[in-house]
Design an enzyme around this catalytic site. Structure first.
Site, PDB file in Angstrom:
ATOM      1  N   ASP A  82       0.873  -1.185   0.000  1.00 11.13           N
ATOM      2  CA  ASP A  82       0.000   0.000   0.000  1.00 11.13           C
ATOM      3  C   ASP A  82       0.905   1.229   0.000  1.00 11.13           C
ATOM      4  OD1 ASP A  82      -3.237   0.372   1.267  1.00 11.13           O
ATOM      5  OD2 ASP A  82      -1.933   2.099   0.845  1.00 11.13           O
TER       6      ASP A  82
ATOM      7  N   GLY B 156      -4.754   4.936   2.041  1.00  6.82           N
ATOM      8  CA  GLY B 156      -4.766   3.949   3.124  1.00  6.82           C
ATOM      9  C   GLY B 156      -4.124   4.516   4.384  1.00  6.82           C
TER      10      GLY B 156
ATOM     11  N   SER C  11     -11.621   6.084  -5.756  1.00  7.51           N
ATOM     12  CA  SER C  11     -12.973   5.525  -5.904  1.00  7.51           C
ATOM     13  C   SER C  11     -14.097   6.543  -5.748  1.00  7.51           C
ATOM     14  CB  SER C  11     -13.165   4.405  -4.880  1.00  7.51           C
ATOM     15  OG  SER C  11     -13.091   4.947  -3.582  1.00  7.51           O
TER      16      SER C  11
ATOM     17  N   TYR D 163     -14.423   7.387 -13.263  1.00  6.44           N
ATOM     18  CA  TYR D 163     -14.127   6.301 -12.324  1.00  6.44           C
ATOM     19  C   TYR D 163     -14.606   4.959 -12.881  1.00  6.44           C
ATOM     20  CZ  TYR D 163     -14.808   3.229  -8.338  1.00  6.44           C
ATOM     21  OH  TYR D 163     -14.802   2.137  -7.512  1.00  6.44           O
TER      22      TYR D 163
ATOM     23  N   PHE E  75     -21.405  -2.675  -5.051  1.00  6.99           N
ATOM     24  CA  PHE E  75     -22.326  -1.555  -4.966  1.00  6.99           C
ATOM     25  C   PHE E  75     -21.801  -0.673  -3.813  1.00  6.99           C
ATOM     26  CE2 PHE E  75     -25.564  -2.222  -8.259  1.00  6.99           C
ATOM     27  CZ  PHE E  75     -24.920  -3.273  -8.890  1.00  6.99           C
TER      28      PHE E  75
ATOM     29  N   GLY F 297     -22.206  13.001 -12.666  1.00  6.26           N
ATOM     30  CA  GLY F 297     -21.741  11.617 -12.761  1.00  6.26           C
ATOM     31  C   GLY F 297     -22.581  10.626 -11.985  1.00  6.26           C
TER      32      GLY F 297
HETATM   33  N1  UFG Z   1     -24.550  12.024  -1.392  1.00  4.82           N
HETATM   34  C1  UFG Z   1     -25.180  13.147  -0.911  1.00  4.82           C
HETATM   35  N2  UFG Z   1     -24.476  13.944  -0.062  1.00  4.82           N
HETATM   36  C2  UFG Z   1     -23.211  13.688   0.336  1.00  4.82           C
HETATM   37  C3  UFG Z   1     -22.580  12.516  -0.157  1.00  4.82           C
HETATM   38  C4  UFG Z   1     -23.290  11.707  -1.024  1.00  4.82           C
HETATM   39  O1  UFG Z   1     -26.307  13.442  -1.250  1.00  4.82           O
HETATM   40  O2  UFG Z   1     -22.627  14.475   1.103  1.00  4.82           O
HETATM   41  C5  UFG Z   1     -25.303  11.144  -2.285  1.00  4.82           C
HETATM   42  C6  UFG Z   1     -24.613  10.964  -3.634  1.00  4.82           C
HETATM   43  O3  UFG Z   1     -24.929  11.997  -4.519  1.00  4.82           O
HETATM   44  C7  UFG Z   1     -25.142   9.593  -4.052  1.00  4.82           C
HETATM   45  C8  UFG Z   1     -25.325   8.853  -2.721  1.00  4.82           C
HETATM   46  O4  UFG Z   1     -25.338   9.858  -1.715  1.00  4.82           O
HETATM   47  O5  UFG Z   1     -26.404   9.741  -4.643  1.00  4.82           O
HETATM   48  C9  UFG Z   1     -24.193   7.910  -2.424  1.00  4.82           C
HETATM   49  O6  UFG Z   1     -22.975   8.616  -2.599  1.00  4.82           O
HETATM   50  P1  UFG Z   1     -21.569   8.040  -2.173  1.00  4.82           P
HETATM   51  O7  UFG Z   1     -20.560   9.106  -2.491  1.00  4.82           O
HETATM   52  O8  UFG Z   1     -21.626   7.529  -0.784  1.00  4.82           O
HETATM   53  O9  UFG Z   1     -21.381   6.771  -3.108  1.00  4.82           O
HETATM   54  P2  UFG Z   1     -21.504   6.639  -4.696  1.00  4.82           P
HETATM   55  O10 UFG Z   1     -22.821   5.964  -4.986  1.00  4.82           O
HETATM   56  O11 UFG Z   1     -21.221   7.896  -5.405  1.00  4.82           O
HETATM   57  O12 UFG Z   1     -20.292   5.690  -5.023  1.00  4.82           O
HETATM   58  C10 UFG Z   1     -20.008   4.536  -4.270  1.00  4.82           C
HETATM   59  C11 UFG Z   1     -18.522   4.280  -4.355  1.00  4.82           C
HETATM   60  C12 UFG Z   1     -18.156   4.007  -5.762  1.00  4.82           C
HETATM   61  C13 UFG Z   1     -19.024   2.909  -6.337  1.00  4.82           C
HETATM   62  C14 UFG Z   1     -20.474   3.194  -6.162  1.00  4.82           C
HETATM   63  C15 UFG Z   1     -21.252   2.001  -6.617  1.00  4.82           C
HETATM   64  O13 UFG Z   1     -17.798   5.416  -3.890  1.00  4.82           O
HETATM   65  O14 UFG Z   1     -16.800   3.619  -5.770  1.00  4.82           O
HETATM   66  O15 UFG Z   1     -20.721   3.452  -4.797  1.00  4.82           O
HETATM   67  O16 UFG Z   1     -22.608   2.083  -6.334  1.00  4.82           O
HETATM   68  F1  UFG Z   1     -18.796   2.817  -7.652  1.00  4.82           F
END
Ligand code: UFG
Length: 327
Positions: free
Chosen positions: A36, A41, A81, A145, A173, A288
């Site tokens: 790592d 990390g 990620s 990503y 997910f 995105g």
């Molecule tokens: N969100 C908010 N406010 C925040 C943070 C997130 O509304 O402060 C929303 C995002 O817009 C999204 C949902 O919460 O709709 C989940 O967001 P996350 O950032 O927790 O996770 P993502 O779905 O964007 O992505 C995660 C991983 C990716 C992976 C994806 C697969 O970070 O690596 O799940 O579903 F690809």
């Protein structure tokens, strides 16, 4: 339990999901070497004894590592990620997630290591045409990503054809939760993921939660995601590893709970668990983001006997909250 110890290289083993993996591998009596670069990390998340700090972009280090150890398999967790960040810094994502993986695979091919478990993502699918999403769903990522992860998956198929690499690509997910040991959990800096951000609001570290988009085509207008416990993800890797080590063919599997929760539902659940009313601010959509991601994980259940045990949002949030309170 096995009699002879097999040796696994875990790249990114000091990260959130990688550290949970190392813990399960050690418990299952595998010999584990962690590589790592500690860019995201943390040293304190390292669960094994054999830790190497270094970068996949360092050819001398890779030659030394593969020259010193005979690895039965490699697991690759090291990647950037964050969907939102990838929209603004695509080249960083292609460099770290794609180019560095080329160096790793190249070292594996040169040293005769032919088993590989890859952390892929639901982001390879893009905006779903049907829910739940099966592995046959077309892959059309909506962000860099997801593009980088799909590019690696395609490279793995080509390496199988050319070099006999046997791989499992696990399309996660939304990973969440923490092991109950209290030693490992999610700690990104800056934090961008929904559940830890809500927990930060619950513990007063931030003063409000921004909801990115309230005009999505969902019941409450906010994005729906499928949250899966990090220990269940790690368990799936162990099953995939066993299958590959037993001579199994290359494969791709989804890993999700098959349940979807909107951003507002997750916030409501945290409020119920913590007993706190959380300040929420409506914000614009995050570029995105697909509206809905829910997995079908039937394939890995049927073929490898995956049996997730933390399979409800309440347990996921409770374990994440316990970890958060210990920080
Ligand atoms: N969100 C908010 N406010 C925040 C943070 C997130 O509304 O402060 C929303 C995002 O817009 C999204 C949902 O919460 O709709 C989940 O967001 P996350 O950032 O927790 O996770 P993502 O779905 O964007 O992505 C995660 C991983 C990716 C992976 C994806 C697969 O970070 O690596 O799940 O579903 F690809």
């Amino acid at each position: 339990m096995k009699n002879t110890k097999q040796k696994i290289l875990v790249v990114g083993g000091a990260g959130y999901i990688g550290s949970h993996m190392v813990r399960q591998l050690v418990n299952a009596r595998y010999d584990v070497v962690i590589l790592d670069n500690l860019s995201t990390g943390r040293r304190r998340l390292v669960q094994g004894d054999d830790f190497v700090q270094g970068d996949l972009g360092d050819p001398a280090l890779l030659s030394r590592l593969f020259g010193t150890h005979i690895f039965d398999a490699v697991m690759h967790f090291a990647a950037f990620s964050q969907v939102g960040e990838s929209m603004n810094q695509p080249l960083e994502y292609y460099r770290n997630n794609l180019a560095e993986t080329i160096f790793l695979l190249d070292a594996m091919m040169r040293h005769g290591v032919r088993r590989f478990i890859f952390s892929s993502t639901a982001a390879v699918y893009g905006e779903p045409m049907a829910i739940p999403i099966t592995e046959e769903h077309p892959c059309m990522p909506t962000n860099p990503y997801g593009n980088t992860k799909l590019a690696v998956e395609r490279m793995l198929v080509d390496c199988d054809a050319a070099h006999g690499l046997k791989f499992t690509a696990l399309r996660y997910f939304n990973a969440a939760g923490a092991d109950e040991c209290g030693e490992i959990g999610e700690m990104h800096d800056p934090e961008t993921h929904l559940i830890p951000i809500i927990l930060k609001a619950a513990s007063g570290q931030i003063d409000h939660i921004r909801v990115f988009g309230t005009d999505y085509p969902t019941a409450d207008g906010t994005c729906i995601r499928d949250y899966v416990h990090v220990n269940d993800l790690a368990q799936a890797h162990l099953l995939a590893l066993d299958a590959l080590l037993a001579g199994g063919e290359s494969n791709v599997y989804n890993l999700g709970s098959s349940n979807g929760f909107s951003v507002k539902e997750v916030i409501g659940k945290v409020e119920a668990i913590t007993g706190k009313r959380l300040p929420v601010v409506d914000a614009s959509r995050r570029p995105g983001d697909p509206a809905i991601l829910i997995a079908s994980s039937e394939k890995i259940k049927q073929e490898l006997g995956w049996n997730p045990v933390y399979n409800d949002l309440e347990t996921i949030i409770r374990t994440a909250w316990d970890w958060h309170l210990k920080q």
